[in-house]
Design an enzyme around this catalytic site. Structure first.
Site, short mmCIF file in Angstrom:
data_model
loop_
_atom_site.label_atom_id
_atom_site.label_comp_id
_atom_site.label_asym_id
_atom_site.label_seq_id
_atom_site.Cartn_x
_atom_site.Cartn_y
_atom_site.Cartn_z
N SER A 107 59.38 40.03 43.90
CA SER A 107 60.07 41.32 43.84
C SER A 107 61.52 41.25 44.28
CB SER A 107 59.34 42.35 44.71
OG SER A 107 59.43 42.02 46.08
N LYS A 135 62.78 44.26 51.21
CA LYS A 135 63.53 44.95 50.16
C LYS A 135 65.00 45.02 50.58
CE LYS A 135 59.67 45.92 47.98
NZ LYS A 135 59.30 45.17 46.76
#
Length: 280
Positions: A84, A155
């Protein structure tokens, strides 16, 4: 007077005859010094032949405790379990998370790559499990030897408290406080987002997204959740500062200037229409 007897008598003050010379020691005999206590047989290796198993075990345990304390308070290894965050972070990379980055009054900034606990925002309940197995897994994860907990995520910060984050403008770019953001860290071929959104980030929270937008489950996927897709600042574990494994990828996780032109949010807050998820 018998003078001969006088000559043959031993003078009491004269020394006794010396003892006979001992037999030469050919190394086959051991001599125990009188009064010296016998050393018990502990089974330890002789000092001249290196440390004993007991000392080795104690040293190993001390090193593990030291590394756990270092991981808990200073810098924690973190294994990247998914793609990701590609290309910034690859599957199998081990990064060091700087836990001191936000300890002394500093807060996450736009563009920072952070690791956070998603309980209550990305994951509503922490999954139950066997406590012994969980402890062993947490210990291995703290040393970077196992995948992180299912509640831990990595993230990039796109918006901080008070920011209005919108996707997308007429050019297909994300805007923050009205400023268009060029994102050079995205996976080539990925669009900034296939999901439209318009949100004002509540104070004390963060809007986060992965660099591999088409493969990242991030704030966009939790807009309808109780947390609204944002992550509380106090759930941030630390900032990803270094990639330390594999050795061929040993490097710093560099910052970005993509947000340098973004203005601060207005003092009175943003006024947004029906699409907005929050109001200043």
């Amino acid at each position: 007077m018998d003078t001969e007897a006088q000559h043959t008598e031993r003078d009491p003050s004269s020394p006794a005859d010396p003892p006979p010379d001992p037999a030469p020691d050919d190394g086959s005999r051991s001599v125990r010094v009188s009064g010296a206590p016998e050393e018990p047989d502990t089974g330890d290796t002789d000092a001249g032949h290196g440390p004993s198993w007991r000392r080795t075990g104690l040293l190993g345990a001390t090193c593990v405790v030291f590394l756990l304390l270092l991981s808990h308070f200073v810098a924690q290894p973190f294994l990247i379990p998914s793609g990701s965050m590609e290309p910034t972070l690859q599957v199998g990379d081990r990064i060091l998370v700087n836990k001191l980055a936000y300890r002394f009054g500093s807060e996450p900034r736009r563009g920072d790559v952070i690791v956070f606990d998603g309980t209550g925002s990305f994951v509503q309940e922490e999954p139950a499990g066997d406590p012994v197995t969980g402890l062993l897994h947490d210990t291995a994860a703290a040393l970077g030897l196992a995948a992180p907990d299912e509640t831990d995520f990595v993230k990039r910060v796109v918006g901080t408290g008070g920011d209005r984050v919108v996707c997308c403008d007429s050019t297909g770019r994300i805007t923050v406080n009205g400023a268009r953001v060029q994102e050079p860290y995205l996976t080539p071929g990925d669009r900034p987002s296939d999901v439209p959104f318009d949100i004002v980030v509540p104070p004390g929270t963060l809007w986060v997204m992965g660099d591999h937008r088409s493969q990242s489950s991030d704030s966009r996927d939790h807009l309808g959740s109780p947390g609204g897709g944002v992550v509380p600042v106090d759930q941030v574990i630390g900032r990803a500062d270094w990639t330390v494994w594999p050795f061929g990828r040993w490097t710093t996780v560099t910052g970005t200037d993509a947000y340098d032109s973004v203005p601060p949010p207005p003092a009175g807050g943003h006024q947004v229409g029906p699409r907005g998820r929050g109001h200043g």
